[in-house]
Write a protein that holds these residues in place. Structure first.
Motif, PDB file in Angstrom:
ATOM      1  N   UNK A   1       0.833  -1.190   0.000  1.00  0.00           N
ATOM      2  CA  UNK A   1       0.000   0.000   0.000  1.00  0.00           C
ATOM      3  C   UNK A   1       0.868   1.240   0.000  1.00  0.00           C
ATOM      4  N   UNK A   2       0.288   2.323  -0.484  1.00  0.00           N
ATOM      5  CA  UNK A   2       0.938   3.627  -0.519  1.00  0.00           C
ATOM      6  C   UNK A   2      -0.020   4.607   0.133  1.00  0.00           C
ATOM      7  N   UNK A   3       0.189   4.872   1.402  1.00  0.00           N
ATOM      8  CA  UNK A   3      -0.742   5.733   2.132  1.00  0.00           C
ATOM      9  C   UNK A   3      -0.697   7.179   1.643  1.00  0.00           C
ATOM     10  N   UNK A   4       0.408   7.585   1.090  1.00  0.00           N
ATOM     11  CA  UNK A   4       0.505   8.958   0.577  1.00  0.00           C
ATOM     12  C   UNK A   4      -0.373   9.166  -0.649  1.00  0.00           C
ATOM     13  N   UNK A   5      -0.617   8.071  -1.386  1.00  0.00           N
ATOM     14  CA  UNK A   5      -1.413   8.151  -2.610  1.00  0.00           C
ATOM     15  C   UNK A   5      -2.737   7.398  -2.519  1.00  0.00           C
ATOM     16  N   UNK A   6      -3.106   7.008  -1.297  1.00  0.00           N
ATOM     17  CA  UNK A   6      -4.405   6.340  -1.081  1.00  0.00           C
ATOM     18  C   UNK A   6      -4.604   5.145  -2.004  1.00  0.00           C
TER      19      UNK A   6
END
Length: 123
Positions: free
Chosen positions: A72-77
């Motif tokens: 997952x990439x929390x910065x890019x949702x």
């Protein structure tokens, strides 16, 4: 309004790879556990993989362990599912899901679902 949109499905030969993506909106993404499920024709929806909100914990179905990787990439949702060494039995509609709380394999305990993306693996 929570929205999950999957992409990246398609037709691939056995042994090939695909990477699914799920874009989330309308949620504080970093607080949600994210999951991937799949449903083949005539079968119930089943758990594939999931990742905790901080990426510290991942879980996989035995049938995909060692072949699929969730991230997952929390910065890019966004949440991803890298699928390698695909088999014809992986053919299904793949769904992204979100929930608050620990990883669970029970579909009824997930709060939000995407529309799904078709993955077809030919032999």
């Amino acid at each position: 309004q929570v929205q999950l949109v999957e992409s990246g499905g398609g037709l691939v030969q056995a042994g090939g790879s695909l990477k699914l993506s799920c874009a989330a909106s309308g949620v504080t993404f970093s607080t949600y556990t994210m999951g991937w499920f799949r449903q083949a024709p005539g079968k119930e929806r089943e758990f594939v993989s999931a990742i905790s909100s901080s990426s510290g914990v991942t879980s996989y179905a035995d049938s995909v362990k060692g072949r699929f990787t969730v991230s997952r990439d929390n910065a890019n949702n966004a949440v991803y599912l890298q699928m390698n060494s695909l088999k014809p039995e992986d053919t299904a509609v793949y769904y992204c899901a979100a929930r608050i709380g620990l990883i669970t394999r029970f579909t009824t305990m997930w709060n939000y679902w995407g529309q799904g993306t078709q993955v077809t693996v030919s032999s």
